[in-house]
Design an enzyme around this catalytic site. Structure first.
Site, PDB file in Angstrom:
ATOM      1  N   ASP A   1       0.845  -1.196   0.000  1.00  0.00           N
ATOM      2  CA  ASP A   1       0.000   0.000   0.000  1.00  0.00           C
ATOM      3  C   ASP A   1       0.878   1.243   0.000  1.00  0.00           C
ATOM      4  O   ASP A   1       1.954   1.236  -0.595  1.00  0.00           O
ATOM      5  CB  ASP A   1      -0.926  -0.071   1.238  1.00  0.00           C
ATOM      6  CG  ASP A   1      -2.263   0.614   1.003  1.00  0.00           C
ATOM      7  OD1 ASP A   1      -2.239   1.828   0.712  1.00  0.00           O
ATOM      8  OD2 ASP A   1      -3.322  -0.029   1.104  1.00  0.00           O
TER       9      ASP A   1
ATOM     10  N   HIS B   1      -3.770   5.916   3.330  1.00  0.00           N
ATOM     11  CA  HIS B   1      -4.450   4.711   2.842  1.00  0.00           C
ATOM     12  C   HIS B   1      -3.864   3.434   3.466  1.00  0.00           C
ATOM     13  O   HIS B   1      -4.591   2.575   3.967  1.00  0.00           O
ATOM     14  CB  HIS B   1      -4.325   4.695   1.317  1.00  0.00           C
ATOM     15  CG  HIS B   1      -5.194   3.720   0.610  1.00  0.00           C
ATOM     16  ND1 HIS B   1      -4.750   2.459   0.262  1.00  0.00           N
ATOM     17  CD2 HIS B   1      -6.460   3.805   0.153  1.00  0.00           C
ATOM     18  CE1 HIS B   1      -5.718   1.818  -0.385  1.00  0.00           C
ATOM     19  NE2 HIS B   1      -6.770   2.617  -0.460  1.00  0.00           N
TER      20      HIS B   1
ATOM     21  N   SER C   1     -11.299  -0.697  -0.896  1.00  0.00           N
ATOM     22  CA  SER C   1     -10.027  -0.694  -0.169  1.00  0.00           C
ATOM     23  C   SER C   1     -10.225  -1.010   1.301  1.00  0.00           C
ATOM     24  O   SER C   1      -9.359  -1.596   1.931  1.00  0.00           O
ATOM     25  CB  SER C   1      -9.380   0.689  -0.227  1.00  0.00           C
ATOM     26  OG  SER C   1      -8.680   0.869  -1.417  1.00  0.00           O
TER      27      SER C   1
END
Ligand SMILES: *[C@@H]1O[C@H](CO)[C@@H](O)[C@H](O)[C@H]1NC(C)=O
Ligand SMILES: *[C@@H]1O[C@H](CO)[C@@H](O)[C@H](O)[C@H]1NC(C)=O
Ligand SMILES: *[C@@H]1O[C@H](CO)[C@@H](O)[C@H](O)[C@H]1NC(C)=O
Ligand SMILES: *[C@@H]1O[C@H](CO)[C@@H](O)[C@H](O)[C@H]1NC(C)=O
Ligand SMILES: *[C@@H]1O[C@H](CO)[C@@H](O)[C@H](O)[C@H]1NC(C)=O
Ligand SMILES: *[C@@H]1O[C@H](CO)[C@@H](O)[C@H](O)[C@H]1NC(C)=O
Ligand SMILES: *[C@@H]1O[C@H](CO)[C@@H](O)[C@H](O)[C@H]1NC(C)=O
Length: 775
Positions: A149, A222, A560
């Site tokens: 990520d 994220h 996600s």
């Protein structure tokens, strides 16, 4: 507008002309050269492949005068073989004909698929925290989750290591240092961190700059959010400025995390993701979580898709790969990450909603959705205007109505609340909010049916979103008076929201554009309004509510966020069933998934229709039930190799990938894909006039030795489905049984027919879903 369309049209034609010129592009670009299994055709030295063979290969292709390009940007050598380098198109095509090379493709850009959620899976679907087995604590601490990520924020309380034992001895990874990241940032929870340079070695675009000073630290948020959702430690009293307050924890709070930073704000280099997968396998992770994908519009072949290639070799080494399905719904054929060896996750809402009340001058109120920490109150009203009535000079009303950048007259919007619509979703909610905020307005009311299930986070700016029905009433009110006024109240939380789960509107839908003979997505998990760890907010004014401390948590939506829920659930199952293969864990989570919501009705989509398997896969995961599935479908390497044969790849390439000396069946064809031992069934074409189509499946008993199961079929009217045998008797020595399912569609409705075959045995029900396209 007309001239603009024409301009676009000309531009399009021009670009086709440029592309179709006979001379291939001679500007070197970053390419991936994939060479199959690492053990198949090369010598190992200490488990490492010598770079020299790859360099030799490059120097045989690249002219001597450009010798500076005879360099490997990434070198893949642990689980699979290959490299990435700067190549011209003609060099790439020369290499792709080379013996030992499986595929050569330009480095693709992939996109990020951007506490309560676990309790939701728990309380309403069976996994109550108090039911969690006591032995989970020390057992799950040996499971290592690799998260590929944007990196990690190690100071987050979700990555504290209190109560967690020594690092498992199988761990061979590293904690890489960077200018803002020290070895001491890793601990017994966050056991590894890597970053990669050359993230965008060749993309040429100025915006995609290589990070000069590398570090595993997350500067986007994220990666921190997804890692903490999968395996964050328990944090009491977590909230996003008071919203979603409660104990935050990951799905497997004692599992270890290894962070692989392959992405930045602009996206991810495919060549780098491939490198991260290769490293993660070598480092000794058990499960890899990837909330990233190619665009659904430009889906390449499996062998040009870095995640598909990397996941194939991970599966070969017994490492499970869980991926997000993408956020391009609700249109069909938008699901990505669809290889059968990938666990593909769709997103649902949870039983929590964020409401921001709109009060009109006439006293009417509307429950809009959205997150805002503004300080407006009931006691003061502001003038309310529709965007098209406050258009800047020479701007068409259609643009102002949609609050396009530059479309509003600041002199008329200042101090007002502006109503915007979303007729052309090319301008995002974030942009519309900035446009209105920039026009010195007090707040924004957005009328948008499509994404109203996904609360937008507008920080401290008054924001509320309503659907078309409420929107029409608000516009009528504006029409009805010369003096329309309104206010937008700060967000309040609605818990135990019903119904839930619902398939999220943005969640990418099946069928898969690559093959409709595998059902995708596989499962659904919570992906809207998820509270998890976050990097500290920026210093920009307005990002932290006045008088509050910056939050270390944030609320995000996307597949996600759904993906790491499944990763965490898989780690939980693996911690108890140590010997189970990735496909057994996947099967357990699939056959025990639920298709009912918290009102005991079938799960629906956001338009209130009962949702089908192309929207939600086989249903919402139920981790506690998945611990004891009774039977599992084992999809092994032989199945995946047959899949590659049936899909049409050359035996030479398949041998190179599989490290075996296989021969593809002579009658290989795409419809045989339905026959690989997958936990669901999908048939791309069932002709009315054809005789019954017969599919084979094999189940493995993982419950009590002596067990009997009976088949129960639920199929739409007209489609005849028979299971033989329809009774399975397991005993000592009989642990695996095959059965056949026949589909006969003469009287069936045209198009996709969905149904289920359930094996009932004692306390177990083994739910398998089928999708059959009758033509
Ligand atoms: C939780 O946080 C709130 C404010 O954010 C505070 O009032 C409360 O005392 C805290 N509770 C615990 C148990 O720490
Ligand atoms: C919900 O399902 C119905 C029926 O399949 C379909 O027509 C509709 O477009 C779906 N809505 C969304 C938002 O996916
Ligand atoms: C806004 O008003 C000021 C002063 O009346 C004027 O100078 C300016 O041009 C106006 N701006 C727009 C965009 O109309
Ligand atoms: C508002 O009035 C305009 C004409 O004055 C009309 O075109 C429009 O449809 C009305 N809108 C609503 C929601 O009533
Ligand atoms: C408009 O409405 C506000 C509050 O609803 C009121 O205070 C104000 O006097 C009104 N103005 C006119 C011109 O009617
Ligand atoms: C494919 O060929 C094999 C051997 O020739 C045969 O056993 C098998 O039934 C065939 N499969 C199909 C689906 O025709
Ligand atoms: C299973 O059934 C066999 C034969 O009926 C019996 O001998 C055996 O003890 C049973 N095993 C278990 C574990 O119940």
């Amino acid at each position: 507008m007309e001239w603009f369309t024409q301009f676009l049209h000309l531009f399009f034609i021009a670009s086709i002309l440029i592309r179709s010129k006979a001379i291939p592009n001679q500007i070197p670009k970053h390419h991936v050269v994939y060479m199959g299994n690492s053990a198949s055709n090369n010598i190992h030295i200490n488990g490492q492949m010598p770079d020299s063979t790859h360099l030799e290969l490059l120097s045989s292709i690249i002219p001597r005068r450009e010798s500076e390009r005879i360099a490997l940007i990434h070198h893949y050598s642990h689980a699979f073989s290959g490299f990435s380098a700067m190549l011209t198109e003609s060099e790439a095509s020369a290499l792709s004909g080379h013996d030992g090379v499986v595929s050569v493709f330009p480095d693709p850009i992939l996109h990020l698929h951007t506490t309560r959620s676990w309790d939701f899976l728990a309380s309403d679907l069976g996994m109550k925290e108090r039911d969690t087995p006591k032995y989970q604590q020390h057992l799950s601490s040996d499971i290592i989750i690799g998260v590929i990520d944007t990196g990690i924020w190690p100071e987050s309380p979700s990555f504290r290591d209190e109560g967690i034992g020594h690092i498992p001895s199988k761990w061979k990874g590293v904690c890489m240092e960077g200018h803002d990241f020290k070895k001491s940032n890793c601990n017994r929870k966050l056991i590894g961190a890597r970053y990669y340079n050359n993230q965008f070695a060749s993309s040429g675009k100025k915006t995609l700059t290589t990070e000069v000073r590398g570090s595993p630290r997350d500067s986007v948020g994220h990666g921190t959010h997804t890692a903490s959702t999968a395996a964050g430690a328990r944090v009491e009293n977590a909230s996003y400025y008071g919203l979603a307050q409660g104990t935050a924890r990951g799905g497997s709070p004692y599992a270890r995390i290894a962070a692989y930073k392959a992405c930045s704000e602009e996206g991810c280099s495919g060549a780098t993701i491939l490198k991260a997968i290769d490293d993660a396998i070598r480092d000794g992770v058990d499960i890899i979580s990837i909330s990233i994908g190619l665009s659904s519009l430009f889906q390449s072949d499996f062998l040009d898709d870095p995640i598909a290639i990397g996941a194939f070799h991970a599966e070969q080494m017994g490492v499970m790969v869980v991926c997000s399905a993408g956020n391009d719904g609700p249109d069909p054929y938008t699901v990505v990450n669809t290889a059968p060896w990938i666990f593909t996750v769709a997103a649902s809402n949870i039983d929590r909603n964020f409401q921001s009340t709109i009060v009109l001058g006439n006293g009417k109120t509307f429950q809009g959705s959205g997150i805002n920490f503004a300080s407006l109150t009931h006691s003061k009203m502001y003038p309310l205007v529709f965007g098209e009535k406050v258009a800047a000079k020479f701007v068409p009303a259609s643009e102002a109505r949609n609050c396009y950048p530059g479309s509003l007259d600041y002199n008329k919007t200042a101090g007002n609340i502006v109503v915007c619509v979303n007729e052309y979703p090319t301008v995002s909610r974030k942009i519309k909010k900035l446009v209105v905020q920039d026009a010195r307005a007090i707040g924004i009311i957005l009328i948008d049916e499509d994404s109203k299930d996904v609360s937008f986070d507008a920080d401290v700016f008054p924001f509320s979103q309503v659907g078309n029905l409420e929107g029409h009433q608000i516009l009528e009110y504006i029409n009805s008076t010369k003096n329309s006024t309104a206010t937008i109240l700060p967000t309040s939380e609605v818990s135990r929201y019903r119904p839930s789960p619902i398939v999220a509107s943005f969640s990418s839908r099946g069928p898969s554009g690559r093959t409709e003979n595998i059902l995708k997505p596989d499962v659904m998990a919570p992906g809207t309004g998820i509270l998890a760890a976050m990097i500290p907010p920026s210093n920009e004014p307005g990002s932290v509510p006045i008088g509050k401390k910056p939050s270390m948590f944030a609320i995000k939506s996307g597949t996600s966020m759904a993906c790491p829920h499944v990763t965490g659930a898989a780690a939980f199952i693996k911690s108890i069933h140590r010997k189970w293969s990735p496909s057994m864990i996947k099967s357990a989570l699939m056959t025990t998934a639920t298709t009912y919501n918290n009102m005991r009705k079938p799960v629906t989509n956001t338009s209130n229709y009962i949702s089908n398997p192309h929207e939600m896969g086989v249903g919402e995961i139920n981790p506690l039930r998945a611990l004891n599935p009774g039977l599992v479908f084992e999809t092994d390497m032989k199945d995946y190799i047959r899949f590659l044969c049936y899909y049409g790849y050359s035996p030479k390439n398949i041998r190179s990938m599989s490290k075996t000396n296989i021969k593809c069946p002579r009658n290989s064809s795409e419809d045989l894909i339905s026959n690989i031992n997958y936990p669901s069934i999908s048939i791309k074409t069932l002709k009315r006039e054809q005789k019954a189509k017969v599919i084979t499946r094999t189940v493995t008993n993982v419950g009590l030795l002596n067990a009997t199961y009976n088949a129960k079929v639920l199929s739409p009217e007209g489609l005849v489905v028979n299971v033989t045998p329809n009774k399975l008797v397991f005993s000592e020595g009989v642990g695996r049984i095959s059965y056949k399912v026949s589909f006969y569609g003469k009287e069936a409705h045209a198009g996709y027919n969905f149904g289920t075959i359930t094996w009932l045995g004692g306390r177990h029900y083994v739910h398998t879903v089928f999708a059959v396209n009758v033509k």
